[in-house]
Scaffold this motif. Structure first.
Motif, short mmCIF file in Angstrom:
data_model
loop_
_atom_site.label_atom_id
_atom_site.label_comp_id
_atom_site.label_asym_id
_atom_site.label_seq_id
_atom_site.Cartn_x
_atom_site.Cartn_y
_atom_site.Cartn_z
N ALA A 67 -5.03 -21.85 13.68
CA ALA A 67 -6.44 -21.81 13.97
C ALA A 67 -7.19 -20.71 13.25
CB ALA A 67 -6.67 -21.37 15.54
N ASP A 68 -8.24 -21.16 12.79
CA ASP A 68 -9.06 -20.26 12.11
C ASP A 68 -10.20 -19.37 13.01
OD1 ASP A 68 -8.43 -20.84 9.32
OD2 ASP A 68 -9.36 -22.91 9.81
N ALA A 69 -10.32 -20.10 14.09
CA ALA A 69 -11.24 -19.55 15.22
C ALA A 69 -10.70 -19.84 16.48
CB ALA A 69 -12.57 -19.94 14.88
N PHE A 70 -11.27 -19.54 17.69
CA PHE A 70 -10.94 -19.75 19.03
C PHE A 70 -12.10 -19.76 19.79
CE2 PHE A 70 -7.67 -17.07 16.87
CZ PHE A 70 -6.58 -17.92 17.03
N VAL A 71 -12.00 -20.69 20.78
CA VAL A 71 -12.88 -20.62 21.94
C VAL A 71 -11.99 -20.40 23.05
CG1 VAL A 71 -14.66 -21.88 23.46
CG2 VAL A 71 -14.84 -21.85 21.00
N GLU A 95 -0.91 -13.48 14.58
CA GLU A 95 -1.68 -14.47 14.51
C GLU A 95 -3.23 -14.45 15.07
OE1 GLU A 95 2.75 -15.04 15.13
OE2 GLU A 95 1.23 -13.90 16.06
N TRP A 96 -3.36 -13.55 15.67
CA TRP A 96 -4.89 -13.53 16.23
C TRP A 96 -5.92 -12.69 15.17
CZ3 TRP A 96 -5.97 -16.41 20.24
CH2 TRP A 96 -5.07 -16.34 21.35
N ARG A 97 -5.04 -12.01 14.47
CA ARG A 97 -5.76 -10.85 13.60
C ARG A 97 -7.03 -11.53 12.83
NH1 ARG A 97 -2.10 -6.48 11.33
NH2 ARG A 97 -2.07 -5.97 13.27
N THR A 98 -7.85 -10.77 12.68
CA THR A 98 -9.23 -11.22 11.81
C THR A 98 -9.78 -12.46 11.92
OG1 THR A 98 -7.97 -11.86 9.87
CG2 THR A 98 -8.48 -9.51 9.90
N LYS A 99 -9.57 -12.99 13.23
CA LYS A 99 -10.39 -14.44 13.49
C LYS A 99 -11.03 -14.35 14.55
CE LYS A 99 -6.23 -16.59 12.13
NZ LYS A 99 -4.69 -17.55 12.67
N PRO A 100 -12.31 -15.09 14.57
CA PRO A 100 -13.23 -15.06 15.53
C PRO A 100 -12.87 -15.58 16.83
CG PRO A 100 -13.97 -16.56 14.05
CD PRO A 100 -12.68 -16.17 13.63
N VAL A 101 -13.42 -15.04 17.94
CA VAL A 101 -13.14 -15.44 19.48
C VAL A 101 -14.31 -15.55 20.07
CG1 VAL A 101 -11.73 -15.29 21.57
CG2 VAL A 101 -10.88 -14.30 19.39
N ALA A 102 -14.87 -16.69 20.88
CA ALA A 102 -15.94 -17.02 21.30
C ALA A 102 -15.56 -17.52 23.01
CB ALA A 102 -16.81 -18.07 20.96
N PHE A 103 -16.34 -17.39 23.97
CA PHE A 103 -16.07 -17.60 25.11
C PHE A 103 -17.04 -18.47 25.94
CE2 PHE A 103 -14.82 -13.22 23.89
CZ PHE A 103 -13.69 -13.02 24.13
N VAL A 104 -16.30 -19.40 26.72
CA VAL A 104 -16.82 -20.31 27.65
C VAL A 104 -16.30 -19.73 29.24
CG1 VAL A 104 -17.29 -22.39 28.63
CG2 VAL A 104 -17.22 -22.21 26.19
N ALA A 181 -12.26 -13.94 3.46
CA ALA A 181 -12.00 -12.46 3.47
C ALA A 181 -10.25 -12.28 3.39
CB ALA A 181 -12.86 -11.74 4.62
N ARG A 182 -9.78 -12.96 4.27
CA ARG A 182 -8.42 -12.96 4.31
C ARG A 182 -7.65 -13.49 3.03
NH1 ARG A 182 -9.09 -15.18 9.49
NH2 ARG A 182 -8.45 -17.16 8.67
N ALA A 183 -8.42 -14.42 2.34
CA ALA A 183 -7.64 -14.96 1.20
C ALA A 183 -8.26 -14.02 0.09
CB ALA A 183 -8.42 -16.38 0.85
#
Length: 189
Positions: A67-71, A95-104, A181-183
């Protein structure tokens, strides 16, 4: 951009799958996102952390890595998030590092916001970027049954839909920015 929607509750009689479906209906309108549901109820995780990862632990970690991002769809239990979600989060690290996380979030009264605040601390430790905007559902007052579809006014539903749209737009922005940025350069750890 790949977005993993993680449904964090595994309780019998949970509302998480309903909230997850509601969210996925809105997220599907964002054609630039490749969505996958990662429902923790589908993973048979061990009760104790083993010496070697099990196949299900490895499968979960692979999903996080892809994943590139998470909800994260989370309930609030006793002013925090469920143990099943914490256990799953801890199975992955880099695996989580430098990725965005949003919440529902959802719950009674607070709409799950206490759980989100707890999760922000956990995800900060994992070097993620948590989004300020999210979606909060107060199960005492909110209904996901589509009152507007029944011809009834549904101002709360419209506000939730707008909140979900804004959150997804921001998640897309952060997801692309962080992927680029990771690339370009490795993250300093």
């Amino acid at each position: 951009m790949r977005v993993a929607v993680i449904i964090g509750s595994t309780r019998e009689g949970r509302v998480g799958d309903t909230v997850g479906r509601w969210f996925m209906e809105r997220a599907a309108r964002h054609e630039e996102l490749e969505l996958s549901v990662v429902d923790l109820i589908d993973f048979d995780f061990p009760a104790h952390y083993p010496d070697r990862p099990t196949a299900r632990m490895a499968e979960f970690t692979t999903e996080v890595g892809r994943a590139d991002a998470f909800v994260v769809v989370t309930p609030e239990y006793n002013r925090s998030f469920p143990a099943s979600l914490k256990q799953a989060i801890d199975f992955a690290y880099d695996e989580w590092r430098t990725k965005p996380v949003a919440f529902v979030s959802y719950g009674h009264g607070s709409g799950g916001l206490y759980a989100v605040e707890q999760l922000r601390s956990v995800f900060t430790e994992l070097h993620t970027v948590t989004l300020r905007n999210g979606v909060s559902i107060n199960l005492f007052e909110d209904s996901l049954d589509g009152a507007a579809e029944k011809g009834e006014p549904d101002e709360r539903g419209e506000r939730r839909d707008r909140a979900a749209g804004l959150m997804l737009d921001q998640l897309g922005w952060w997801g692309l920015a962080l992927r680029e940025a990771r690339a370009l350069r490795p993250y300093v750890s």
